[in-house]
Design a protein around this motif. Sequence first.
Motif, PDB file in Angstrom:
ATOM      1  N   HIS A   1      41.742   8.967 -22.351  1.00  0.00           N
ATOM      2  CA  HIS A   1      40.632   8.080 -21.530  1.00  0.00           C
ATOM      3  C   HIS A   1      39.489   9.176 -21.401  1.00  0.00           C
ATOM      4  O   HIS A   1      38.530   8.510 -21.654  1.00  0.00           O
ATOM      5  CB  HIS A   1      41.182   7.645 -20.259  1.00  0.00           C
ATOM      6  N   LEU A   2      39.817  10.259 -20.868  1.00  0.00           N
ATOM      7  CA  LEU A   2      38.685  11.286 -20.634  1.00  0.00           C
ATOM      8  C   LEU A   2      38.013  11.883 -21.832  1.00  0.00           C
ATOM      9  O   LEU A   2      36.857  11.721 -22.275  1.00  0.00           O
ATOM     10  CB  LEU A   2      39.313  12.474 -19.925  1.00  0.00           C
TER      11      LEU A   2
ATOM     12  N   SER B   1      38.066   3.149 -16.159  1.00  0.00           N
ATOM     13  CA  SER B   1      38.886   4.301 -15.185  1.00  0.00           C
ATOM     14  C   SER B   1      39.719   3.458 -14.597  1.00  0.00           C
ATOM     15  O   SER B   1      41.016   3.938 -14.292  1.00  0.00           O
ATOM     16  CB  SER B   1      37.929   5.068 -14.220  1.00  0.00           C
TER      17      SER B   1
ATOM     18  N   GLU C   1      43.972   3.635 -14.993  1.00  0.00           N
ATOM     19  CA  GLU C   1      44.817   4.084 -13.852  1.00  0.00           C
ATOM     20  C   GLU C   1      45.898   3.163 -13.337  1.00  0.00           C
ATOM     21  O   GLU C   1      46.831   3.432 -12.992  1.00  0.00           O
ATOM     22  CB  GLU C   1      43.802   4.463 -12.400  1.00  0.00           C
TER      23      GLU C   1
ATOM     24  N   VAL D   1      40.610  11.245 -13.875  1.00  0.00           N
ATOM     25  CA  VAL D   1      41.642  10.300 -13.859  1.00  0.00           C
ATOM     26  C   VAL D   1      42.396  10.521 -12.575  1.00  0.00           C
ATOM     27  O   VAL D   1      43.261  11.689 -12.690  1.00  0.00           O
ATOM     28  CB  VAL D   1      42.182   9.778 -14.883  1.00  0.00           C
TER      29      VAL D   1
ATOM     30  N   PRO E   1      33.912  13.127 -15.289  1.00  0.00           N
ATOM     31  CA  PRO E   1      34.730  12.210 -14.881  1.00  0.00           C
ATOM     32  C   PRO E   1      36.202  12.504 -14.571  1.00  0.00           C
ATOM     33  O   PRO E   1      36.421  13.734 -15.126  1.00  0.00           O
ATOM     34  CB  PRO E   1      34.696  11.286 -16.275  1.00  0.00           C
TER      35      PRO E   1
END
Length: 307
Positions: free
Chosen positions: A301-302, A10, A14, A43, A41
């Motif tokens: 990403h998620l 993460s 970012e 971001v 989760p």
Amino acid sequence: MSAAPAATASTAVEADIARIFADAGARGFLHAREIGVEDGPEVGVGSDDPVALASVFKILVLTAFVRDVAAGALDQTARTTVTARYRIGGVGTAGFADDVEASWRDLALLMMTMSDNAATDVIYHRLGGDAVDRVISDLGLDRTALIGCCEDLFASVVEDLGGSPDDDLDELLLSASAEDLLALRALDPPRTSHSTPRDVTTLLTALWTDAAAPASACEQARTIMAQQIWPHRLSSGFPNGVQIAAKTGTLPRWRNEAGVVAYPDGRQFAVAVFTLADTLADRQPLVDASIGRAALAAVEHLRGLAD
């Protein structure tokens, strides 16, 4: 033992997102979360920093509108007239040469699909500012506050530039110095309608989970938001087949978009992206595109965390 690698991943995404904004010539603020996954989760890049909402505030107006319709307080098929009072230039009825009559639901469509400022203010005045503020309080958007509608925002600009209510806003902006523009209250989150990326994804999540209003009202809001016509920001980052329902917002230096990204597999993600450009240039195509690129990086990403 799996928490540390996930946290590291993460942090890496970012950092990548921050670079996307920097490479485009802007500072960016972003929050993304999956809808329907509680305490899942997320971001975030400056996700709790105050940002100028610009026209993203119209999501709040839309929520108040569909609430009143569902409650029977407003007949959305009734017609009203957008008069010269609201004719400030720009798209939709705000730029029309003549008065126009339309139904309330058609004005709501114009407000969200093309960001018609006149349609927004007619609706805002019909609902009342208290109705919009109740959306903020009911949903616990503690870092969100409005100074009013579009005409209130523009009135602050006219006042800051030393003009009078009868002066043409576009002419005042063209004659203003860069120093004068940078000092505008409208560009400074604490002194204008503001929120945070996290508050905005909270609002979107409430609309997509039927928590912001009755289910039929939330469905109406989602349907309207899915018809937005602007493809150059959030939508620009995602491939065909991914559906976007969103609202843009633009002020000098500020370029924003917040919405929900829906994949063919049924997973949905609330994403709020706000950017503050390094310059006052009217056209910022790299910054516009960075909104889509950053949103894609966050959402992918998620999505990858579930693989």
